[in-house]
Design an enzyme around this catalytic site. Structure first.
Site, PDB file in Angstrom:
ATOM      1  N   ASP A 139       2.540  -4.016  -4.219  1.00 16.73           N
ATOM      2  CA  ASP A 139       2.743  -4.266  -5.986  1.00 16.73           C
ATOM      3  C   ASP A 139       4.224  -4.440  -6.142  1.00 16.73           C
ATOM      4  O   ASP A 139       5.029  -3.595  -5.670  1.00 16.73           O
ATOM      5  CB  ASP A 139       2.251  -3.161  -6.454  1.00 16.73           C
ATOM      6  CG  ASP A 139       0.536  -3.046  -6.426  1.00 16.73           C
ATOM      7  OD1 ASP A 139      -0.076  -4.105  -6.003  1.00 16.73           O
ATOM      8  OD2 ASP A 139       0.132  -2.035  -6.874  1.00 16.73           O
ATOM      9  N   CYS A 148       0.123   3.328  -8.890  1.00 24.17           N
ATOM     10  CA  CYS A 148       0.156   2.123  -9.948  1.00 24.17           C
ATOM     11  C   CYS A 148       0.969   2.474 -11.329  1.00 24.17           C
ATOM     12  O   CYS A 148       1.991   1.896 -11.797  1.00 24.17           O
ATOM     13  CB  CYS A 148      -1.039   1.450 -10.508  1.00 24.17           C
ATOM     14  SG  CYS A 148      -1.779   0.597  -9.054  1.00 24.17           S
ATOM     15  N   CYS A 184       1.548  -1.030  -0.601  1.00 17.63           N
ATOM     16  CA  CYS A 184       0.569  -1.904  -1.216  1.00 17.63           C
ATOM     17  C   CYS A 184       1.002  -3.240  -1.687  1.00 17.63           C
ATOM     18  O   CYS A 184       0.118  -4.165  -1.711  1.00 17.63           O
ATOM     19  CB  CYS A 184      -0.157  -1.259  -2.338  1.00 17.63           C
ATOM     20  SG  CYS A 184       0.722  -1.013  -3.812  1.00 17.63           S
ATOM     21  N   CYS A 226      -2.530  -5.160  -8.181  1.00 15.13           N
ATOM     22  CA  CYS A 226      -3.963  -5.366  -8.128  1.00 15.13           C
ATOM     23  C   CYS A 226      -4.108  -5.139  -9.852  1.00 15.13           C
ATOM     24  O   CYS A 226      -3.330  -5.018 -10.523  1.00 15.13           O
ATOM     25  CB  CYS A 226      -4.403  -4.121  -7.499  1.00 15.13           C
ATOM     26  SG  CYS A 226      -3.524  -2.440  -7.879  1.00 15.13           S
TER      27      CYS A 226
END
Length: 147
Positions: free
Chosen positions: A35, A103, A33, A59
């Site tokens: 991150d 996350c 993703c 995000c």
């Protein structure tokens, strides 16, 4: 979709920044993703986390989990910080959508990476701490091939 706590930590993140000459710094990412999360720890001679800062590229959920995780370890001992799991971070934020659970895993891994860095610098062993992965998906390819 996101809880009020997630939105609050995203819009008003706590402990943003970096600590010069930090006791431990941990950086982890998620290649899938994009991150990237970096956690800085200032740990005193009694192994208490006096200060913690983070820098996250990702995000809103990644920012919120970073913020919450730093709040959860500040003022804690190293062993107490080890008990901050991705599940605990998610619960503290009143949950995350299933596609954003990774996350909270990044937050847990970043704390562990910073603690690992601290342990290496001070030549100590932290019970239960394993060498962190730089990418939370490291090793998954091998596991998939086994079945």
């Amino acid at each position: 979709m996101y809880s009020e706590k997630v939105m609050d930590h995203f819009e008003h993140p706590r402990n943003v920044g970096e600590i010069e000459n930090a006791s431990g710094v941990g950086t982890v990412g998620n290649a899938k993703c994009g991150d990237i999360m970096r956690i800085y720890l200032d740990i005193d001679e009694n192994q208490i986390i006096q200060d913690v800062k983070f820098k996250t590229f990702g995000c809103g959920a990644a920012v919120a989990t970073s913020s919450m995780a730093t709040e959860m370890v500040k003022g804690k001992t190293i062993q107490e910080a080890m008990e901050v799991t991705n599940k605990a971070v998610m619960e503290a934020l009143d949950g995350l959508p299933p596609v954003k659970v990774h996350c909270s895993l990044l937050a847990e891994e970043a704390i562990h990476a910073a603690l690992w860095d601290y342990a290496e610098k001070h030549d100590i062993k932290i019970e239960g701490l394993q060498k962190p992965k730089s990418d939370i998906h490291e090793g998954e390819e091998e596991e998939e091939d086994e079945y």
